[in-house]
Design an enzyme around this catalytic site. Sequence first.
Site, PDB file in Angstrom:
ATOM      1  N   TYR A 171       0.834  -1.200   0.000  1.00 10.95           N
ATOM      2  CA  TYR A 171       0.000   0.000   0.000  1.00 10.95           C
ATOM      3  C   TYR A 171       0.871   1.253   0.000  1.00 10.95           C
ATOM      4  CZ  TYR A 171      -2.583   3.890   2.041  1.00 10.95           C
ATOM      5  OH  TYR A 171      -3.090   5.134   2.292  1.00 10.95           O
ATOM      6  N   HIS A 212     -10.753   0.488  10.122  1.00 15.23           N
ATOM      7  CA  HIS A 212      -9.996   1.481  10.880  1.00 15.23           C
ATOM      8  C   HIS A 212     -10.314   1.400  12.368  1.00 15.23           C
ATOM      9  CE1 HIS A 212      -9.000   4.222   7.206  1.00 15.23           C
ATOM     10  NE2 HIS A 212      -8.492   3.015   7.126  1.00 15.23           N
TER      11      HIS A 212
END
Length: 322
Positions: free
Chosen positions: A141, A187
């Site tokens: 990422y 998250h």
Amino acid sequence: MNILVTGGAGYIGGTVCRMLLGGDHSVTVLDNLCHSKRLAVADGVKFVEGDLADRALVEKTLQEGKFDGVMHFAALIEAGESMQRPEIYFRNNTASTLTLLEAMLATGHDKLVFSSTAACYGDPEKIPILEDAKLAPTNPYGESKLLVEYMLRWMNQIHGFRYASLRYFNVAGAIEGYGEAHEPESHLIPLILDVAMGRRASIKIFGQDYPTKDGTCVRDYIHVQDLADAHLLALGALKEKSRLIYNIGTGQGFTVREVIESVQRVTGRPIAVEECPRRLGDPVVLVASSEKIKAELGWRPKFPELDQIILSAWEWHKKRYS
């Protein structure tokens, strides 16, 4: 101004759209809705459903809009998933951004604010992290975003392409009427709030043996409104500057357990914890120095305290499920 926002149906992009509209700017959103819904798109924007990999669509959108600038948020964002499927991160985050850049050059658009990441730094050698720190991502990422930064540097040098690259740390919180709702959610803060709401049995802590005060990873949390403010300042600065790179954070680090404790204080509810092994690709500590953007653009966070950030998210979370 007239602004194109890629990924404007997402959490950060959607927040920026609403703030742009509040400042009487015109906004067009380009989003493929792969991790969001049409309902997340702000009222008052022009919406184009499509993928950045579709060069013809991107060029058509740019030609018709004649934009003053582009804010680029469209990307896959899960570091853990990138350690399992790196190829989709390089395809979606890197290759699709190249398509956007090519389309911008072909249509005479030369101003871009890029949603980058602190993951570009990997495990930093010094804390807080400065913008000139070594760039050594520990997951695909971060690498997929860093490759975009390399492309932008060359586009600037060769074509005079103007850009601002904003390296975020952990973004959280909510503005009035809009907050964090990824599908699926991964998250930390919204997951802990789900536990507080009774929608989830416990929160997983990945790794308890890191070299930190309580053995869990340390992160810098920034309120989404403060981050959006930084984007607007950066876009304005590109009228005079051709290349800007800034960290966006508060300069304060909190362990996973400290975030859980903050949620317990704010909500007044107990949070059950499940201890799990480390995840591959997780840096130990990521804490920003944002002194550069403060000095050059006058940016200041309005929500510097973790409890403030979590309280705004909690208030939105409660309304969302009421």
